[in-house]
Scaffold this motif. Structure first.
Motif, mmCIF file in Angstrom:
data_model
loop_
_atom_site.group_PDB
_atom_site.id
_atom_site.type_symbol
_atom_site.label_atom_id
_atom_site.label_comp_id
_atom_site.label_asym_id
_atom_site.label_seq_id
_atom_site.Cartn_x
_atom_site.Cartn_y
_atom_site.Cartn_z
ATOM 1 N N VAL A 49 0.841 -1.195 0.000
ATOM 2 C CA VAL A 49 0.000 0.000 0.000
ATOM 3 C C VAL A 49 0.877 1.245 0.000
ATOM 4 O O VAL A 49 0.675 2.190 -0.774
ATOM 5 N N PHE A 50 1.865 1.230 0.863
ATOM 6 C CA PHE A 50 2.739 2.395 1.015
ATOM 7 C C PHE A 50 3.525 2.666 -0.258
ATOM 8 O O PHE A 50 3.642 3.822 -0.697
ATOM 9 N N LEU A 51 4.075 1.627 -0.867
ATOM 10 C CA LEU A 51 4.855 1.819 -2.091
ATOM 11 C C LEU A 51 4.008 2.419 -3.210
ATOM 12 O O LEU A 51 4.499 3.184 -4.038
ATOM 13 N N ALA A 52 2.728 2.078 -3.226
ATOM 14 C CA ALA A 52 1.851 2.558 -4.296
ATOM 15 C C ALA A 52 1.548 4.046 -4.175
ATOM 16 O O ALA A 52 1.293 4.714 -5.175
ATOM 17 N N VAL A 53 1.569 4.585 -2.961
ATOM 18 C CA VAL A 53 1.074 5.951 -2.777
ATOM 19 C C VAL A 53 2.116 6.953 -2.316
ATOM 20 O O VAL A 53 1.888 8.159 -2.373
ATOM 21 N N THR A 54 3.271 6.485 -1.845
ATOM 22 C CA THR A 54 4.168 7.389 -1.134
ATOM 23 C C THR A 54 4.687 8.550 -1.972
ATOM 24 O O THR A 54 4.695 9.697 -1.523
ATOM 25 N N VAL A 55 5.140 8.293 -3.199
ATOM 26 C CA VAL A 55 5.722 9.371 -4.002
ATOM 27 C C VAL A 55 4.664 10.427 -4.314
ATOM 28 O O VAL A 55 4.909 11.640 -4.174
ATOM 29 N N LEU A 56 3.474 9.994 -4.712
ATOM 30 C CA LEU A 56 2.419 10.955 -5.029
ATOM 31 C C LEU A 56 1.927 11.675 -3.773
ATOM 32 O O LEU A 56 1.536 12.851 -3.840
ATOM 33 N N GLY A 63 3.339 18.467 -0.765
ATOM 34 C CA GLY A 63 3.812 19.603 -1.527
ATOM 35 C C GLY A 63 5.305 19.619 -1.794
ATOM 36 O O GLY A 63 5.871 20.667 -2.123
ATOM 37 N N LEU A 64 5.958 18.466 -1.677
ATOM 38 C CA LEU A 64 7.390 18.403 -1.977
ATOM 39 C C LEU A 64 7.604 18.457 -3.488
ATOM 40 O O LEU A 64 6.756 18.003 -4.262
ATOM 41 N N SER A 65 8.730 19.002 -3.891
ATOM 42 C CA SER A 65 9.101 18.941 -5.299
ATOM 43 C C SER A 65 9.583 17.534 -5.623
ATOM 44 O O SER A 65 9.860 16.728 -4.716
ATOM 45 N N ALA A 66 9.699 17.238 -6.910
ATOM 46 C CA ALA A 66 10.183 15.912 -7.310
ATOM 47 C C ALA A 66 11.586 15.679 -6.771
ATOM 48 O O ALA A 66 11.922 14.568 -6.337
ATOM 49 N N GLY A 67 12.406 16.723 -6.786
ATOM 50 C CA GLY A 67 13.772 16.596 -6.262
ATOM 51 C C GLY A 67 13.791 16.317 -4.771
ATOM 52 O O GLY A 67 14.576 15.500 -4.297
ATOM 53 N N GLU A 68 12.923 17.003 -4.021
ATOM 54 C CA GLU A 68 12.865 16.780 -2.574
ATOM 55 C C GLU A 68 12.379 15.366 -2.259
ATOM 56 O O GLU A 68 12.890 14.713 -1.342
ATOM 57 N N ALA A 69 11.387 14.889 -3.013
ATOM 58 C CA ALA A 69 10.896 13.522 -2.803
ATOM 59 C C ALA A 69 11.999 12.512 -3.085
ATOM 60 O O ALA A 69 12.148 11.513 -2.355
ATOM 61 N N ALA A 127 11.058 9.209 7.027
ATOM 62 C CA ALA A 127 11.549 8.241 6.051
ATOM 63 C C ALA A 127 12.860 7.615 6.500
ATOM 64 O O ALA A 127 13.080 6.411 6.337
ATOM 65 N N SER A 128 13.731 8.427 7.082
ATOM 66 C CA SER A 128 15.029 7.918 7.548
ATOM 67 C C SER A 128 14.846 6.904 8.665
ATOM 68 O O SER A 128 15.447 5.820 8.649
ATOM 69 N N LEU A 129 14.006 7.239 9.642
ATOM 70 C CA LEU A 129 13.787 6.330 10.768
ATOM 71 C C LEU A 129 13.074 5.063 10.317
ATOM 72 O O LEU A 129 13.416 3.955 10.747
ATOM 73 N N ILE A 190 -5.591 8.103 5.204
ATOM 74 C CA ILE A 190 -6.244 6.910 5.753
ATOM 75 C C ILE A 190 -5.502 5.647 5.322
ATOM 76 O O ILE A 190 -5.218 4.768 6.148
ATOM 77 N N VAL A 191 -5.164 5.538 4.031
ATOM 78 C CA VAL A 191 -4.499 4.310 3.580
ATOM 79 C C VAL A 191 -3.061 4.235 4.117
ATOM 80 O O VAL A 191 -2.555 3.136 4.390
ATOM 81 N N ILE A 192 -2.405 5.378 4.300
ATOM 82 C CA ILE A 192 -1.045 5.349 4.859
ATOM 83 C C ILE A 192 -1.069 4.900 6.313
ATOM 84 O O ILE A 192 -0.255 4.070 6.740
ATOM 85 N N VAL A 193 -2.000 5.419 7.099
ATOM 86 C CA VAL A 193 -2.121 4.975 8.490
ATOM 87 C C VAL A 193 -2.460 3.489 8.538
ATOM 88 O O VAL A 193 -1.880 2.718 9.321
ATOM 89 N N GLY A 194 -3.397 3.077 7.685
ATOM 90 C CA GLY A 194 -3.751 1.656 7.645
ATOM 91 C C GLY A 194 -2.582 0.785 7.250
ATOM 92 O O GLY A 194 -2.367 -0.294 7.828
#
Length: 451
Positions: A49-56, A63-69, A127-129, A190-194
């Motif tokens: 679930v997380f891999l599917a949504v994290t970047v977007l 509101g991160l830029s592509a470079g920051e992500a 993300a680091s932790l 909701i899906v990230i918490v789940g």
């Protein structure tokens, strides 16, 4: 002592007569593997679930830029490199099952906390932790596998777990698609918490493991000072000998294992080729539609699920492990060259070439994983299994970290010549691994003959 397991011949007979699901179910008669499979199945759904949504989520909601992500994800991977060794090192000193539970539970809770990230700094910290504890848990779990199974069952256990991982991540990705379809901040959160809570809950079955999977207790010498106040020289000598032996068994003092780690880490860049290089190649250099990569992902996942367990049979043997790694090297060479040929041809030809290359790539992936697992277990010192698995995991993490840069500097920059460079790199790594395995087998035969 390793957990009891069915006779190897009986296992092969039963597995040959049943389908994939039945073979995995047959494997679950082992309580250690059953607990690991249950934990992985639940937690990797959350990870999918997380891999599917994290970047977007980072770019569209936080509101991160592509470079920051990209920085956030790269730093998370970098933390995993250090954590890989620390997780294995810790599993040699304390209870591996309890540590794995703690690490994976913390990693899951930190994933859930992503939902509350509001800027670049908080996203980077979480993300680091999360990456750190997830890698710690993976290395500690590898130590459990090294100690919890007989030699001929370790690679089988890893293959079963990888199969379950692929299925669970696919299920999780499908669940994550609901958030992508809705596109609202609430749906993402909701899906990230789940997902994070699923990862944390997935660690609970690890508590069912017994102390058999933990490292043997290190010898504790008697006090070096006697009741009369004099120095007990025998006790002091025993303490020094124990510390010296422990240090001597360090993976950092094993050149052969370090060489294996480097070579398998180089070969691990194959994942970057498929996950980064192939989609970029499709969109920039071929006439195939972008959706083709989704098809290739499905082909890859289905083949891994179908063949990983079967292809891993016998790779606890050093010669077999070396041989399948060399075959994997040949297959990845073919895959690289066929991917390159997909440029500049009609769309339907490009699609056929991309599918053919992905089939070759996937079997290279399957065989290289099986061979690497076998060698990582068999060439490790059993008394420091955790540290050895941690070092091996570091090599894999470094390879994955370097892969995007290497792929961009070769295939994406130079086209066919770049793909040829990648092919040479992978073939050299596979050949080097085969040489290590062959020499280790000869040395093992000589040692056995001299007994």
């Amino acid at each position: 002592m390793p957990s009891s397991s069915p006779d190897a011949d009986q296992v092969q007979t039963a597995e040959g007569a049943k389908g994939l699901a039945a073979r995995i179910a047959h494997s679950l008669s082992d309580p250690v593997l059953r607990a690991l499979v249950t934990a992985v199945a639940v937690s990797r759904i959350g990870r999918g679930v997380f891999l599917a949504v994290t970047v977007l989520f980072f770019t569209q909601i936080v509101g991160l830029s592509a470079g920051e992500a990209a920085i956030v994800l790269a730093v998370s991977s970098g933390c995993g490199v250090v954590a890989s060794f620390l997780g294995g090192w810790s599993a040699d000193r304390w209870s591996a099952r309890r540590l794995t539970f703690v690490f994976e539970a913390l990693g899951g809770l930190l994933l859930a906390a992503y939902a509350f990230a509001g800027d670049f700094t908080s996203a980077l910290l979480l993300a680091s932790l999360s990456g750190f504890f997830d890698s710690m848990g993976y290395s500690a779990r590898s130590a459990i596998i090294a100690r919890g199974f007989q030699a001929e069952r370790r690679v089988h256990a890893r293959a079963v777990l990888r199969t379950v991982t692929n299925v669970s991540i696919a299920v999780g990705s499908a669940i994550g698609a609901f958030a992508l379809a809705l596109g609202t901040a609430e749906a993402y959160r909701i899906v990230i918490v789940g997902a994070g809570l699923l990862c944390a809950v997935g660690s609970l079955p690890l508590l069912r493991l017994t102390a058999e999977v933990d490292a043997p207790a290190r010898a504790t010498p008697p006090p070096s000072v006697t009741a009369t106040g004099s120095i007990d020289t025998d006790a002091a000598a025993a303490a020094l000998a124990e510390r010296t032996d422990w240090s001597r068994r360090s993976p950092w003092r094993n050149p052969r294992y370090l060489a294996l780690t480097v070579l398998t880490g180089v070969f691990a860049m194959q994942f970057g080729v498929f996950e980064v290089g192939v989609p970029l190649w499709i969109t920039r250099e071929t006439a195939a539609p972008e959706v083709t990569f989704a098809v290739l992902l499905i082909v890859n996942t289905v083949l891994v699920v179908m063949f990983q367990v079967r292809a891993s049979r016998g790779t606890h043997d050093l010669r077999t492990a070396g041989r399948v790694t060399l075959i994997a090297g040949g297959l990845i060479v073919a895959a690289c060259l066929v991917y390159a040929l997909a440029a500049g041809v009609p769309a339907w030809v490009a699609i056929l070439l991309l599918v053919a290359a992905t089939v070759a790539y996937t079997f290279a992936e399957i065989l290289s994983q099986a061979g690497g697992w076998g060698l990582s277990f068999e060439l490790a010192d059993p008394k420091r299994a955790g540290a050895y698995q941690g070092v091996f995991g570091m090599g894999f993490s470094l390879g994955s970290l370097a892969a995007p840069l290497v792929v961009n500097a070769t295939a994406i920059t130079f086209g066919f010549a770049g793909w040829a460079m990648l092919a040479v790199i992978f073939l050299a790594a596979a050949t080097g691994t085969w040489v290590i395995a062959r020499r280790a087998a000869v040395a093992s035969d000589s040692a056995a003959a001299s007994v």
